[in-house]
Design a protein around this motif. Structure first.
Motif, mmCIF file in Angstrom:
data_model
loop_
_atom_site.group_PDB
_atom_site.id
_atom_site.type_symbol
_atom_site.label_atom_id
_atom_site.label_comp_id
_atom_site.label_asym_id
_atom_site.label_seq_id
_atom_site.Cartn_x
_atom_site.Cartn_y
_atom_site.Cartn_z
ATOM 1 N N LEU A 1 0.514 -1.012 0.305
ATOM 2 C CA LEU A 1 -0.187 0.099 -0.434
ATOM 3 C C LEU A 1 0.866 1.606 0.085
ATOM 4 C CD1 LEU A 1 -2.600 -0.675 2.273
ATOM 5 C CD2 LEU A 1 -2.802 -1.777 -0.001
ATOM 6 N N SER A 2 0.482 2.023 -1.023
ATOM 7 C CA SER A 2 1.359 3.517 -0.630
ATOM 8 C C SER A 2 0.191 4.512 0.536
ATOM 9 C CB SER A 2 1.173 4.210 -2.323
ATOM 10 O OG SER A 2 0.709 3.942 -3.420
ATOM 11 N N VAL B 1 -2.541 5.587 2.324
ATOM 12 C CA VAL B 1 -3.730 4.845 1.515
ATOM 13 C C VAL B 1 -3.971 3.566 2.689
ATOM 14 C CG1 VAL B 1 -4.512 2.961 -0.326
ATOM 15 C CG2 VAL B 1 -3.309 4.850 -0.886
ATOM 16 N N GLU C 1 -5.876 0.225 4.245
ATOM 17 C CA GLU C 1 -6.274 -1.119 3.813
ATOM 18 C C GLU C 1 -7.064 -1.216 3.234
ATOM 19 O OE1 GLU C 1 -5.336 -3.062 7.436
ATOM 20 O OE2 GLU C 1 -3.539 -3.835 6.578
ATOM 21 N N ASN D 1 -9.016 1.230 2.078
ATOM 22 C CA ASN D 1 -9.672 1.803 0.823
ATOM 23 C C ASN D 1 -8.875 0.716 -0.519
ATOM 24 O OD1 ASN D 1 -8.016 4.098 3.400
ATOM 25 N ND2 ASN D 1 -10.017 4.482 1.430
ATOM 26 N N ALA D 2 -7.702 0.094 0.052
ATOM 27 C CA ALA D 2 -7.357 -0.495 -0.945
ATOM 28 C C ALA D 2 -8.268 -2.019 -1.141
ATOM 29 C CB ALA D 2 -5.894 -1.579 -0.486
ATOM 30 N N PHE E 1 -10.919 -0.645 -3.838
ATOM 31 C CA PHE E 1 -9.568 -0.880 -4.388
ATOM 32 C C PHE E 1 -10.065 -1.816 -5.802
ATOM 33 C CE2 PHE E 1 -7.916 3.821 -3.685
ATOM 34 C CZ PHE E 1 -7.626 4.230 -5.849
ATOM 35 N N GLU E 2 -9.267 -2.834 -4.607
ATOM 36 C CA GLU E 2 -9.538 -4.037 -5.314
ATOM 37 C C GLU E 2 -10.819 -4.725 -5.596
ATOM 38 O OE1 GLU E 2 -6.408 -6.246 -6.350
ATOM 39 O OE2 GLU E 2 -5.491 -4.778 -6.014
ATOM 40 N N GLY F 1 -5.083 1.978 -10.471
ATOM 41 C CA GLY F 1 -4.633 1.338 -8.992
ATOM 42 C C GLY F 1 -3.534 1.592 -8.506
ATOM 43 N N ALA G 1 -0.777 3.225 -8.025
ATOM 44 C CA ALA G 1 -0.179 3.573 -7.866
ATOM 45 C C ALA G 1 -0.315 3.985 -6.051
ATOM 46 C CB ALA G 1 -0.058 5.463 -8.088
ATOM 47 N N PHE G 2 -1.789 3.284 -5.981
ATOM 48 C CA PHE G 2 -2.507 3.100 -4.870
ATOM 49 C C PHE G 2 -2.133 2.003 -3.865
ATOM 50 C CE2 PHE G 2 -4.945 6.553 -7.327
ATOM 51 C CZ PHE G 2 -4.814 7.651 -5.736
ATOM 52 N N ASP G 3 -2.609 0.962 -4.525
ATOM 53 C CA ASP G 3 -2.038 -0.828 -3.974
ATOM 54 C C ASP G 3 -1.307 -1.884 -4.495
ATOM 55 O OD1 ASP G 3 -3.741 -1.649 -5.486
ATOM 56 O OD2 ASP G 3 -5.084 -2.541 -4.043
#
Length: 207
Positions: free
Chosen positions: A90-91, A94, A96, A98-99, A102-103, A145, A147-149
């Protein structure tokens, strides 16, 4: 394959020539995908002297994964079905959950695309572009996504590097998100867009 037609098979089938060929085809396809995808990240690191991630690196990774998955699905589809899909982290900033979201969203888009272009019996000529459509959605998701996770979309893609690097921080994110996103996409497509009458009967083999 529609959810209602999923078959798990038996241990006896695992030793059949067709099953062994399918396993080898999947291995080769995954090798193509992972080598090109992860190799692009390694090449970026070499060219920048181990510099930090940048927009250019993200674009390079997205293109490499998109092209590699297009090829991997294409070369494996006639044999095994082409089921393919660095340590993921995770960046900063960000969370968990939120990730996980995203996923879920990224995997939903990927699986929905697979259903629409490769699984649905009504796809017609659209099936011929399934590999490139699947590759493109993976590339697009990495741009959105990555750049985020890291944009995993597949537990297998993040599990292998985690084992090699023995990095398990927030690893559950890369299982919960893809499983949830894939399940939601499969249910939505089957319930709303794939009529029961369009299901294809699985072939019956005598072993």
């Amino acid at each position: 394959m529609p959810i209602s037609r999923i078959a798990f098979g038996s241990l006896a089938e695992a030793g059949q020539p067709d099953a062994l060929k399918a396993g080898l085809a999947e291995f080769i396809s995954m090798l193509i995908f992972v080598f090109a995808g992860e190799g692009s990240g390694m090449a970026f690191g070499k060219l920048t002297g181990g510099g930090p991630a940048s927009p250019a690196g993200l674009i390079a990774a997205a293109i490499a994964h998109a092209f590699a998955l297009f090829v991997a699905v294409s070369v494996g589809a006639n044999i095994s079905g082409g089921h393919e899909t660095s340590a993921f982290a995770l960046s900063a900033g960000v969370g968990e959950w939120n990730a996980v979201v995203f996923e879920i969203v990224m995997t939903f888009g990927l699986v929905y695309t697979v259903y629409a272009t490769a699984v649905d019996p009504k796809k017609g000529d659209l099936g011929t572009i399934a590999p490139i459509a699947i590759g493109f959605i993976v590339g697009a998701n990495i741009l959105a996504g990555g750049a985020f996770d890291g944009a995993s979309m597949n537990p297998a893609v993040s599990f292998g590097p985690a084992v090699v690097s023995w990095t398990w921080s927030s690893h559950w994110v890369y299982w919960l998100g893809p499983f949830a996103g894939a399940g939601i996409a499969a249910l939505v497509y089957e319930i709303f867009f794939m009529a029961p009458s369009t299901h294809e009967q699985l072939p019956v083999h005598d072993y």
